[in-house]
Design an enzyme around this catalytic site. Structure first.
Site, PDB file in Angstrom:
ATOM      1  N   ALA A  69      34.775  40.986  37.493  1.00  0.00           N
ATOM      2  CA  ALA A  69      35.787  41.242  38.518  1.00  0.00           C
ATOM      3  C   ALA A  69      37.200  41.267  37.945  1.00  0.00           C
ATOM      4  O   ALA A  69      38.085  41.887  38.527  1.00  0.00           O
ATOM      5  CB  ALA A  69      35.673  40.214  39.631  1.00  0.00           C
ATOM      6  N   THR A  70      37.411  40.625  36.803  1.00  0.00           N
ATOM      7  CA  THR A  70      38.737  40.723  36.181  1.00  0.00           C
ATOM      8  C   THR A  70      39.030  42.188  35.870  1.00  0.00           C
ATOM      9  O   THR A  70      40.112  42.702  36.183  1.00  0.00           O
ATOM     10  CB  THR A  70      38.793  39.860  34.899  1.00  0.00           C
ATOM     11  OG1 THR A  70      38.663  38.492  35.287  1.00  0.00           O
ATOM     12  CG2 THR A  70      40.085  40.057  34.131  1.00  0.00           C
ATOM     13  N   GLN A 179      34.754  35.907  46.006  1.00  0.00           N
ATOM     14  CA  GLN A 179      34.279  34.659  46.619  1.00  0.00           C
ATOM     15  C   GLN A 179      33.746  34.874  48.035  1.00  0.00           C
ATOM     16  O   GLN A 179      33.346  33.911  48.700  1.00  0.00           O
ATOM     17  CB  GLN A 179      35.409  33.608  46.642  1.00  0.00           C
ATOM     18  CG  GLN A 179      35.914  33.217  45.266  1.00  0.00           C
ATOM     19  CD  GLN A 179      34.898  32.400  44.453  1.00  0.00           C
ATOM     20  OE1 GLN A 179      33.894  31.907  44.964  1.00  0.00           O
ATOM     21  NE2 GLN A 179      35.164  32.254  43.164  1.00  0.00           N
ATOM     22  N   SER A 199      31.888  40.172  41.492  1.00  0.00           N
ATOM     23  CA  SER A 199      31.507  39.687  40.168  1.00  0.00           C
ATOM     24  C   SER A 199      30.050  39.213  40.186  1.00  0.00           C
ATOM     25  O   SER A 199      29.623  38.548  41.135  1.00  0.00           O
ATOM     26  CB  SER A 199      32.431  38.522  39.803  1.00  0.00           C
ATOM     27  OG  SER A 199      31.971  37.872  38.649  1.00  0.00           O
ATOM     28  N   GLY A 200      29.313  39.499  39.091  1.00  0.00           N
ATOM     29  CA  GLY A 200      27.896  39.123  39.035  1.00  0.00           C
ATOM     30  C   GLY A 200      27.651  37.618  39.041  1.00  0.00           C
ATOM     31  O   GLY A 200      26.777  37.117  39.756  1.00  0.00           O
ATOM     32  N   CYS A 323      39.766  29.884  35.646  1.00  0.00           N
ATOM     33  CA  CYS A 323      40.619  30.723  34.797  1.00  0.00           C
ATOM     34  C   CYS A 323      41.973  30.079  34.550  1.00  0.00           C
ATOM     35  O   CYS A 323      42.703  30.476  33.664  1.00  0.00           O
ATOM     36  CB  CYS A 323      40.834  32.094  35.439  1.00  0.00           C
ATOM     37  SG  CYS A 323      39.305  32.935  35.758  1.00  0.00           S
TER      38      CYS A 323
END
Ligand code: PMP
Length: 383
Positions: A69-70, A179, A199-200, A323
């Site tokens: 997702a970043t 999220q 995101s996975g 992060c």
């Protein structure tokens, strides 16, 4: 050990681990090759894309796979800002976004874009009217997260998306859904959302893989130059094992979401009730937020000290987002919500997943009480 850091990364499903390893072993062809091995890999890629599209109720060619997702957030923001810069240079967001959005927007500001940071309330939510009031002639992009990764606050993204599409159809609306997906309902059709990141590893899939939903007709300037993979929007050989693994997790997350939400809500209430019984603790999340995140502060105590005290009691939690947690600075998210430095410096995030039971929560509560006792006795010793 009991692991309560699902918002940082969730344990992958056994089936996902097995599938990733099987695909690595058996289907190692390059999906761009024209021989049988390539065709086989391409078939798996197309199947995975269809599974993810079905889970989101969108078209397969509206999904592109990324390294997480970043990357999805970077591509959405920089790609849209560069593509539509002739229309204007104004972007709207908040100060409580994930670092991958916040830093991308900071970069865009450094190369000449103007940014409006819309305020959030004490529970971290934006108001639709504040977003709409921030719009000017030059606005090309709005970026908001669906669910905040530190506090679980839910932005009214569908209400905002629909209002944007009614009044300002040319403004691109990006939502970071990392999220939210699998925890609360996500319905993209008719939502006014143009770009949605997932995101996975937050949904029990593999790390290093994610996707970006790009509404049909929307164009992005690619960030990676190279081959024509992913419809020319993201050059680079597709990581078929991780993509297949992620598609499995996407399907499971979609199927299980309603039941999971109901179950996590019950566990969340137990925690919220416990925290509200300690006058020294400040709740930074609420029942109105996403069901898997509970966040509280213990002003005067350092978050890392609390985290390690809980770890000694066999409980794993986090301080702020993974992060940002290695930077020993107060949480930007909590400061953005108008909280004091003392609150922003002493936050603990508990994040839940489908494997947790009521018994686990009772054990966590027990440990939280013990942590408080231990820290209080240290304080007395100090003074
Ligand atoms: N957005 C949010 C809200 C997140 O919680 C995270 C993960 N911390 C990301 C983006 C980045 O996802 P990834 O780890 O796949 O790069």
């Amino acid at each position: 050990m009991l692991y309560f850091d699902y918002a940082a990364s969730a344990p992958p499903y056994e089936d996902v681990i097995r599938t990733v390893s099987e695909v690595m072993k058996l289907h190692y062809g390059n999906a761009s090759s024209i021989h049988a091995y390539g065709e086989n890999a391409e078939r798996l890629l197309n199947k995975s894309r269809s599974v993810c599209a079905e889970a989101l109720n969108v078209k397969p060619d509206e999904i592109i796979f990324t390294s997480g997702a970043t990357e999805s957030n970077n591509l959405a923001l920089k790609g849209a800002a560069l593509r539509y810069r002739s229309r204007g240079r104004h972007i709207i967001t908040t100060r409580t976004e994930h670092a991958s959005v916040y830093e991308s927007i900071k970069f865009l500001s450094e190369i000449g874009y103007d940014i409006t940071y819309v305020p959030v309330d004490a529970m971290g939510r934006v108001k639709t009217e504040d977003v709409l009031n921030a719009i000017c002639e030059e606005t090309i992009l709005v970026s908001l997260m669906h669910v905040n990764n530190e506090t679980g606050a839910v932005h009214p993204v569908v209400e905002i998306g629909q209002a944007l599409k009614r009044k300002h159809p040319k403004i691109v609306f990006h939502v970071d859904g990392v999220q939210a997906y699998g925890k609360i309902p996500v319905q993209l059709a008719g939502s006014g959302i143009d770009l949605y990141s997932i995101s996975g590893h937050k949904i029990r899939g593999p790390k290093g893989v994610g996707l970006l939903y790009i509404r049909s007709g929307l164009e992005l300037t690619p960030l990676m130059s190279g081959g024509s993979q992913e419809q020319g929007r993201r050059a680079g050989t597709e990581n078929i094992p991780l993509i297949v693994g992620m598609s499995k997790a996407m399907r499971l997350a979609r199927e299980r979401q309603p039941e999971l939400k109901a179950r996590l809500e019950r566990l969340q209430i137990l925690l919220l009730e416990e925290i509200s019984q300690h006058p020294e603790w400040v709740l930074n999340s609420s029942e109105e937020g996403a069901p898997h995140i509970v966040h509280f502060s213990y002003p005067g105590m350092k978050a890392e000290v609390m985290l390690h005290t809980l770890e000694q009691l066999d409980i794993i939690v986090s301080t702020q987002s993974a992060c940002s947690s290695k930077q020993a600075i107060p949480s930007r998210v909590l400061l953005g919500m108008g909280k004091s430095e003392a609150i922003a410096d002493s936050g603990i995030r508990i994040s839940l997943g489908d494997q947790h039971t009521e018994k686990d929560i009772l054990q966590l509560i027990q440990a939280m009480r013990q942590m408080k006792e231990r820290l209080a006795s240290f304080e007395g010793w100090n003074s």
